[in-house]
Each structure stands twice: as structure tokens, then as C-alpha cells.
Design a protein around this motif. Sequence first.
Motif, PDB file in Angstrom:
ATOM      1  N   LEU A  80       0.816  -1.222   0.000  1.00 13.98           N
ATOM      2  CA  LEU A  80       0.000   0.000   0.000  1.00 13.98           C
ATOM      3  C   LEU A  80       0.846   1.267   0.000  1.00 13.98           C
ATOM      4  O   LEU A  80       0.420   2.294  -0.527  1.00 13.98           O
ATOM      5  CB  LEU A  80      -0.931   0.016   1.215  1.00 13.98           C
ATOM      6  N   ILE A  81       2.037   1.207   0.590  1.00 16.03           N
ATOM      7  CA  ILE A  81       2.841   2.437   0.733  1.00 16.03           C
ATOM      8  C   ILE A  81       4.030   2.519  -0.214  1.00 16.03           C
ATOM      9  O   ILE A  81       4.713   3.543  -0.227  1.00 16.03           O
ATOM     10  CB  ILE A  81       3.335   2.600   2.188  1.00 16.03           C
ATOM     11  N   LYS A  82       4.272   1.491  -1.014  1.00 15.21           N
ATOM     12  CA  LYS A  82       5.478   1.507  -1.846  1.00 15.21           C
ATOM     13  C   LYS A  82       5.477   2.654  -2.848  1.00 15.21           C
ATOM     14  O   LYS A  82       6.536   3.133  -3.233  1.00 15.21           O
ATOM     15  CB  LYS A  82       5.697   0.165  -2.533  1.00 15.21           C
ATOM     16  N   GLY A  83       4.326   3.162  -3.246  1.00 17.57           N
ATOM     17  CA  GLY A  83       4.262   4.275  -4.184  1.00 17.57           C
ATOM     18  C   GLY A  83       4.576   5.623  -3.557  1.00 17.57           C
ATOM     19  O   GLY A  83       4.821   6.599  -4.269  1.00 17.57           O
ATOM     20  N   VAL A  84       4.564   5.702  -2.248  1.00 12.12           N
ATOM     21  CA  VAL A  84       4.812   6.980  -1.560  1.00 12.12           C
ATOM     22  C   VAL A  84       6.021   6.904  -0.628  1.00 12.12           C
ATOM     23  O   VAL A  84       6.121   7.675   0.323  1.00 12.12           O
ATOM     24  CB  VAL A  84       3.552   7.437  -0.775  1.00 12.12           C
ATOM     25  N   PRO A  87       8.232  10.403  -0.646  1.00 10.94           N
ATOM     26  CA  PRO A  87       7.650  11.474   0.183  1.00 10.94           C
ATOM     27  C   PRO A  87       7.621  11.103   1.671  1.00 10.94           C
ATOM     28  O   PRO A  87       7.873  11.949   2.531  1.00 10.94           O
ATOM     29  CB  PRO A  87       6.235  11.635  -0.356  1.00 10.94           C
ATOM     30  N   LEU A  88       7.346   9.847   1.963  1.00 13.50           N
ATOM     31  CA  LEU A  88       7.322   9.399   3.353  1.00 13.50           C
ATOM     32  C   LEU A  88       8.703   9.530   3.986  1.00 13.50           C
ATOM     33  O   LEU A  88       8.843   9.992   5.122  1.00 13.50           O
ATOM     34  CB  LEU A  88       6.829   7.958   3.431  1.00 13.50           C
ATOM     35  N   PHE A  89       9.740   9.156   3.247  1.00 11.77           N
ATOM     36  CA  PHE A  89      11.110   9.283   3.735  1.00 11.77           C
ATOM     37  C   PHE A  89      11.471  10.747   3.975  1.00 11.77           C
ATOM     38  O   PHE A  89      12.062  11.090   5.007  1.00 11.77           O
ATOM     39  CB  PHE A  89      12.099   8.651   2.744  1.00 11.77           C
ATOM     40  N   ILE A  90      11.124  11.622   3.037  1.00  7.01           N
ATOM     41  CA  ILE A  90      11.439  13.055   3.161  1.00  7.01           C
ATOM     42  C   ILE A  90      10.712  13.661   4.357  1.00  7.01           C
ATOM     43  O   ILE A  90      11.310  14.400   5.151  1.00  7.01           O
ATOM     44  CB  ILE A  90      11.101  13.801   1.853  1.00  7.01           C
ATOM     45  N   ILE A  91       9.445  13.335   4.505  1.00  8.33           N
ATOM     46  CA  ILE A  91       8.671  13.837   5.650  1.00  8.33           C
ATOM     47  C   ILE A  91       9.276  13.338   6.958  1.00  8.33           C
ATOM     48  O   ILE A  91       9.439  14.102   7.916  1.00  8.33           O
ATOM     49  CB  ILE A  91       7.191  13.418   5.523  1.00  8.33           C
ATOM     50  N   THR A  92       9.629  12.070   6.998  1.00  8.85           N
ATOM     51  CA  THR A  92      10.235  11.501   8.203  1.00  8.85           C
ATOM     52  C   THR A  92      11.559  12.179   8.521  1.00  8.85           C
ATOM     53  O   THR A  92      11.836  12.506   9.686  1.00  8.85           O
ATOM     54  CB  THR A  92      10.439   9.981   8.037  1.00  8.85           C
ATOM     55  N   LEU A  93      12.368  12.410   7.515  1.00  3.78           N
ATOM     56  CA  LEU A  93      13.662  13.062   7.711  1.00  3.78           C
ATOM     57  C   LEU A  93      13.487  14.474   8.284  1.00  3.78           C
ATOM     58  O   LEU A  93      14.101  14.824   9.292  1.00  3.78           O
ATOM     59  CB  LEU A  93      14.431  13.117   6.394  1.00  3.78           C
ATOM     60  N   PHE A  94      12.629  15.264   7.653  1.00  3.17           N
ATOM     61  CA  PHE A  94      12.451  16.640   8.115  1.00  3.17           C
ATOM     62  C   PHE A  94      11.788  16.722   9.488  1.00  3.17           C
ATOM     63  O   PHE A  94      12.175  17.544  10.313  1.00  3.17           O
ATOM     64  CB  PHE A  94      11.660  17.463   7.088  1.00  3.17           C
ATOM     65  N   THR A  95      10.811  15.876   9.734  1.00  2.00           N
ATOM     66  CA  THR A  95      10.170  15.927  11.057  1.00  2.00           C
ATOM     67  C   THR A  95      11.119  15.443  12.147  1.00  2.00           C
ATOM     68  O   THR A  95      11.065  15.939  13.275  1.00  2.00           O
ATOM     69  CB  THR A  95       8.864  15.114  11.088  1.00  2.00           C
TER      70      THR A  95
END
Length: 123
Positions: A80-84, A87-95
Motif C-alpha cells: 500500500l505504501i510503496k508508491g509513496v 515522500p514518506l522518507f522526506i517527511i520523516t527526515l524533516f520531522t
Amino acid sequence: MDILKQLLLIFFLCICGEVISALLPFAFPSSVISLLLLFLLLMPGIIKTHHIDKVSDFLLNTMAFFFIPAGAAIIEKYELIKGVLLPLFIITLFTTIFTFAVTGYTVSFFIKRMNKKEEKHNG
């Protein structure tokens, strides 16, 4: 028995957070409310650190264990999440960076504040 009392105090604050969250006219995480309650009770000394030190040390030492179900769920829902993932990695990194920065500045602020109180008390 001391650990049980400390755990009951933490659970009581969690239940209070749940009740307050349910009464609010908007969605707000009960866990955040519980942490705020604990903070507000620790600041004036209503709850002393020795009232929760053993159970908080235990919870901090075993924190990684509580992330296992979340990690397993991510692996289970990979399709379900392989397409995102990017963005998920970038959001996790910045947060993560943001959380580290805010935590560092907050700790620094309170250390300076405590040192000023000690200087006034001693000098």
C-alpha cells in the motif's frame, strides 16, 4: 510496590488525558494531553520526579520494544505504501530533524532557567 504506585499514577494521567480528549469539541491526542498534564504537575512540584522515576526509567529503557508492532505493520502494508516511499522518507527526515531541534532548544532553555533559579537561591 513502589513501581506499581508509579505505574498507577502514569495510568491515571493517561485516563485523565482520555477523558479530556473526549470532552474537547475538536480532535486532540489524549497522549499529548496526558504529557501536558504530567508536565503541569511536575513544574510546580505537585508531582516530584521521585514519584515516577523508576517506572519512567523502565519505560525509556524498553521504548524500542513498543515500536515493534508499528514496524511490523509497515512491513505488512508495504504494498500500500510503496508508491509513496520517497515522500514518506522526506517527511520523516524533516520531522525528525525538526523534533531534534525543538527538543534541543527546549532542554537548553530549561537548563538555563534552572541554573538561574539555582544562582538566585545560592547567591
